[in-house]
Enzyme design. Structure first.
Site, PDB file in Angstrom:
ATOM      1  N   GLY A   4      58.216  18.704 -34.104  1.00 28.09           N
ATOM      2  CA  GLY A   4      56.740  18.913 -34.396  1.00 28.09           C
ATOM      3  C   GLY A   4      55.630  18.729 -33.355  1.00 28.09           C
ATOM      4  O   GLY A   4      54.618  19.075 -33.442  1.00 28.09           O
ATOM      5  N   ASP A   5      56.317  17.977 -32.244  1.00 28.41           N
ATOM      6  CA  ASP A   5      55.038  17.557 -30.916  1.00 28.41           C
ATOM      7  C   ASP A   5      54.793  19.091 -30.247  1.00 28.41           C
ATOM      8  O   ASP A   5      55.966  19.865 -30.026  1.00 28.41           O
ATOM      9  CB  ASP A   5      55.766  16.488 -30.074  1.00 28.41           C
ATOM     10  CG  ASP A   5      55.444  15.251 -30.637  1.00 28.41           C
ATOM     11  OD1 ASP A   5      54.605  15.224 -31.561  1.00 28.41           O
ATOM     12  OD2 ASP A   5      55.965  14.206 -29.888  1.00 28.41           O
ATOM     13  N   SER A  14      41.092  16.285 -38.785  1.00 28.82           N
ATOM     14  CA  SER A  14      41.812  15.923 -37.605  1.00 28.82           C
ATOM     15  C   SER A  14      42.105  17.177 -36.594  1.00 28.82           C
ATOM     16  O   SER A  14      42.126  18.367 -37.345  1.00 28.82           O
ATOM     17  CB  SER A  14      43.110  15.466 -38.226  1.00 28.82           C
ATOM     18  OG  SER A  14      43.937  15.476 -37.226  1.00 28.82           O
ATOM     19  N   TYR A  24      50.116  16.406 -44.397  1.00 33.67           N
ATOM     20  CA  TYR A  24      49.197  15.528 -44.004  1.00 33.67           C
ATOM     21  C   TYR A  24      48.116  16.658 -43.417  1.00 33.67           C
ATOM     22  O   TYR A  24      46.758  16.526 -43.699  1.00 33.67           O
ATOM     23  CB  TYR A  24      49.572  14.537 -42.969  1.00 33.67           C
ATOM     24  CG  TYR A  24      48.414  13.947 -42.172  1.00 33.67           C
ATOM     25  CD1 TYR A  24      47.436  13.274 -42.684  1.00 33.67           C
ATOM     26  CD2 TYR A  24      48.093  14.418 -40.697  1.00 33.67           C
ATOM     27  CE1 TYR A  24      46.367  12.747 -41.905  1.00 33.67           C
ATOM     28  CE2 TYR A  24      47.053  14.175 -40.114  1.00 33.67           C
ATOM     29  CZ  TYR A  24      46.168  13.404 -40.556  1.00 33.67           C
ATOM     30  OH  TYR A  24      44.972  12.912 -40.110  1.00 33.67           O
ATOM     31  N   ASN A  63      46.035   0.596 -47.185  1.00 26.59           N
ATOM     32  CA  ASN A  63      46.556   0.534 -45.794  1.00 26.59           C
ATOM     33  C   ASN A  63      45.689  -0.355 -44.852  1.00 26.59           C
ATOM     34  O   ASN A  63      45.377   0.295 -43.788  1.00 26.59           O
ATOM     35  CB  ASN A  63      46.628   2.049 -45.316  1.00 26.59           C
ATOM     36  CG  ASN A  63      47.448   2.094 -44.079  1.00 26.59           C
ATOM     37  OD1 ASN A  63      48.342   1.391 -43.668  1.00 26.59           O
ATOM     38  ND2 ASN A  63      47.183   3.193 -43.262  1.00 26.59           N
ATOM     39  N   LYS A  82      44.053  18.076 -44.824  1.00 29.96           N
ATOM     40  CA  LYS A  82      42.994  17.812 -44.072  1.00 29.96           C
ATOM     41  C   LYS A  82      42.196  19.409 -44.001  1.00 29.96           C
ATOM     42  O   LYS A  82      41.176  19.643 -44.402  1.00 29.96           O
ATOM     43  CB  LYS A  82      43.138  17.689 -42.726  1.00 29.96           C
ATOM     44  CG  LYS A  82      43.505  16.244 -42.429  1.00 29.96           C
ATOM     45  CD  LYS A  82      42.449  15.245 -42.889  1.00 29.96           C
ATOM     46  CE  LYS A  82      42.633  13.581 -42.700  1.00 29.96           C
ATOM     47  NZ  LYS A  82      41.879  12.859 -43.180  1.00 29.96           N
TER      48      LYS A  82
HETATM   49  C1  UD1 Z   1      49.417  12.346 -34.588  1.00 28.70           C
HETATM   50  C2  UD1 Z   1      49.324  13.671 -35.473  1.00 28.70           C
HETATM   51  C3  UD1 Z   1      47.555  13.436 -35.835  1.00 28.70           C
HETATM   52  C4  UD1 Z   1      47.161  12.238 -36.122  1.00 28.70           C
HETATM   53  C5  UD1 Z   1      47.174  11.309 -34.983  1.00 28.70           C
HETATM   54  C6  UD1 Z   1      47.000   9.987 -35.029  1.00 28.70           C
HETATM   55  C7  UD1 Z   1      50.373  15.770 -35.480  1.00 28.70           C
HETATM   56  C8  UD1 Z   1      50.696  16.882 -34.916  1.00 28.70           C
HETATM   57  N1  UD1 Z   1      49.710  14.791 -35.021  1.00 28.70           N
HETATM   58  O1  UD1 Z   1      49.225  13.001 -33.302  1.00 28.70           O
HETATM   59  O2  UD1 Z   1      47.295  14.430 -36.764  1.00 28.70           O
HETATM   60  O3  UD1 Z   1      45.830  12.570 -36.402  1.00 28.70           O
HETATM   61  O4  UD1 Z   1      48.829  11.162 -34.709  1.00 28.70           O
HETATM   62  O5  UD1 Z   1      46.318   9.408 -34.127  1.00 28.70           O
HETATM   63  O6  UD1 Z   1      50.987  15.466 -36.749  1.00 28.70           O
HETATM   64  N2  UD1 Z   1      54.912   9.373 -28.081  1.00 28.70           N
HETATM   65  C9  UD1 Z   1      56.077   8.807 -27.305  1.00 28.70           C
HETATM   66  N3  UD1 Z   1      56.383   7.663 -27.966  1.00 28.70           N
HETATM   67  C10 UD1 Z   1      55.910   7.312 -28.973  1.00 28.70           C
HETATM   68  C11 UD1 Z   1      54.899   7.748 -29.772  1.00 28.70           C
HETATM   69  C12 UD1 Z   1      54.426   8.943 -29.355  1.00 28.70           C
HETATM   70  O7  UD1 Z   1      56.246   9.433 -26.531  1.00 28.70           O
HETATM   71  O8  UD1 Z   1      56.529   6.198 -29.560  1.00 28.70           O
HETATM   72  C13 UD1 Z   1      54.254  10.543 -27.390  1.00 28.70           C
HETATM   73  C14 UD1 Z   1      54.223  11.940 -28.319  1.00 28.70           C
HETATM   74  O9  UD1 Z   1      55.274  12.544 -28.282  1.00 28.70           O
HETATM   75  C15 UD1 Z   1      53.010  12.667 -27.903  1.00 28.70           C
HETATM   76  C16 UD1 Z   1      51.868  11.508 -27.606  1.00 28.70           C
HETATM   77  O10 UD1 Z   1      52.721  10.313 -27.462  1.00 28.70           O
HETATM   78  O11 UD1 Z   1      52.990  13.395 -26.876  1.00 28.70           O
HETATM   79  C17 UD1 Z   1      50.823  11.145 -28.677  1.00 28.70           C
HETATM   80  O12 UD1 Z   1      51.649  10.850 -29.905  1.00 28.70           O
HETATM   81  P1  UD1 Z   1      51.077  10.254 -31.162  1.00 28.70           P
HETATM   82  O13 UD1 Z   1      50.131   9.133 -30.753  1.00 28.70           O
HETATM   83  O14 UD1 Z   1      51.886  10.220 -32.320  1.00 28.70           O
HETATM   84  O15 UD1 Z   1      49.672  11.198 -31.668  1.00 28.70           O
HETATM   85  P2  UD1 Z   1      49.961  12.806 -31.901  1.00 28.70           P
HETATM   86  O16 UD1 Z   1      51.160  13.260 -32.334  1.00 28.70           O
HETATM   87  O17 UD1 Z   1      49.291  13.660 -30.906  1.00 28.70           O
END
Ligand code: UD1
Length: 337
Positions: A294-295, A124, A149, A35, A153
């Site tokens: 899951g969020d 994490s 995942y 990756n 961890k």
């Molecule tokens: C996720 C993982 C975390 C991992 C991290 C990597 C979980 C619970 N969390 O964190 O383990 O280390 O990624 O950085 O498994 N969002 C949008 N639109 C998008 C993408 C995200 O609105 O297209 C929002 C999400 O709903 C969230 C926030 O942005 O509120 C951050 O999301 P994301 O960057 O995916 O990180 P996490 O979910 O916090």
């Protein structure tokens, strides 16, 4: 002091290689490029002026890993190598458990063979259970995790803790990352996820550069100020410097110590969109979409322990995170390709 970075060509590993090298450490990289991209090594040479020894190996392969230790006097290891896609881990859990745990076991066994006693591990904030209250502190209860995942961890944290307990001169530092974003200021290295990004900032970057039409904001009905999810975003260079502090600490101590690496500040999805618009100079189109399974509403660190014990704190603001992310994305619209 010579330090092995497993997964050292990846996003966080490569930025850590730069910071370690600038502090005078010798860096050796082991990566199977599952990756990441070999071109990262050329970029690292441009930034640091140094050519890091590279081993294209799978860290779970003990014979291959043994050769790295035979050819280099490794005094400490930072273990980044591992699968990290949350959604994928739900679809192929066995491959996550097999790979992430095997890799760690092989690594610690080979470290033991060669008397290497200092280990820093990439964990994490995902290990904090849903029951934990905010901000997340290191002593809080962990689990249950929401995906395989996250469980890998947590299991690895346990394996390392048990091993350190049984070997009192072993020193382990577990780093719980919050949400790493941004890129090195040179724009030469940055985050380059495969396919359509899952994480917020890489997705916004692709929209900003014109590769994707708009951002889906996953839910605007959370109990947060503007209804969108709040996270603790940390500049990858700050995170990398946290590893340098952890290595210094590991070398002088024994046992296991756990540190959050976050800023302690929560930023919402819409605040991040606004900050990115400022950085790239144009609007980021977005649509409100349903919540992502899951969020959670909020996730941010209590970052006191790392400051008090490691003397480490973050320096970059959200605007600087977006500036550096945009600098990387606009200079490399297709990532490393
Ligand atoms: C996720 C993982 C975390 C991992 C991290 C990597 C979980 C619970 N969390 O964190 O383990 O280390 O990624 O950085 O498994 N969002 C949008 N639109 C998008 C993408 C995200 O609105 O297209 C929002 C999400 O709903 C969230 C926030 O942005 O509120 C951050 O999301 P994301 O960057 O995916 O990180 P996490 O979910 O916090």
């Amino acid at each position: 002091m010579k330090i092995l970075l497993t997964g050292g060509a990846g996003y966080i590993g490569s930025h850590t290689a730069v910071e370690l090298s600038s502090m005078g450490y010798d860096v050796v990289i082991a990566d199977n490029f599952s990756n990441s991209n070999p071109i990262v090594l050329e970029k690292l040479e441009k930034i640091t002026g140094k050519c890091f020894p590279l081993y294209k190996i799978d860290v779970a392969d003990k014979a291959a890993l043994r050769r790295v230790f035979e050819e280099n006097e490794i005094e400490a290891v930072i273990h980044f190598a591992g699968y990290k896609a949350v959604g994928e881990s739900v679809k192929v859990p066995l491959s996550y458990y097999r790979s992430n745990i095997d890799t760690t076991l092989s690594l610690i066994e080979i470290m033991e063979e060669f008397g290497c006693k200092n280990l820093v591990f990439s964990s994490s904030a995902t290990v904090y259970g849903k029951r934990a209250s905010l901000p997340y502190s290191e002593e809080m209860e962990t689990g249950p995790c929401t995906n395989p995942y996250g469980w890998t961890k947590l299991f690895i944290e346990q394996i390392i803790t048990d091993y350190a307990k049984a070997n009192p001169d072993f020193s382990a530092v577990i780093l719980r990352y919050f949400n790493p974003v941004g890129a090195h200021k040179s724009g030469l290295i940055g985050e380059d996820p495969n396919g359509i990004p899952n994480n917020l900032v890489p997705y916004i970057s692709r929209v900003a550069v014109g590769n994707l039409p708009y951002l889906n904001v996953f839910g605007n009905d959370y109990p947060t100020a503007d209804g969108t999810g709040v996270r603790d975003y940390i500049h990858v260079t700050d995170l990398a410097k946290g590893h340098v502090a952890a290595i210094d600490f590991a070398a002088k101590n024994s046992g296991t110590e756990i540190f959050n690496l976050g800023t302690g500040n929560g930023i919402s999805v819409l605040e991040m969109v606004k900050a990115y618009e400022k950085a790239c100079g144009h609007e980021i189109p977005y649509r409100i979409a349903p919540r992502r399974e899951g969020d959670i509403a909020f996730c941010f660190a209590n970052a006191k322990k790392a400051f008090e014990i490691l003397g480490w704190k973050t320096e970059f603001s959200v605007d600087e995170m977006c500036r550096d992310s945009w600098n990387w994305q606009s200079k490399n619209p297709d990532g490393y390709k």
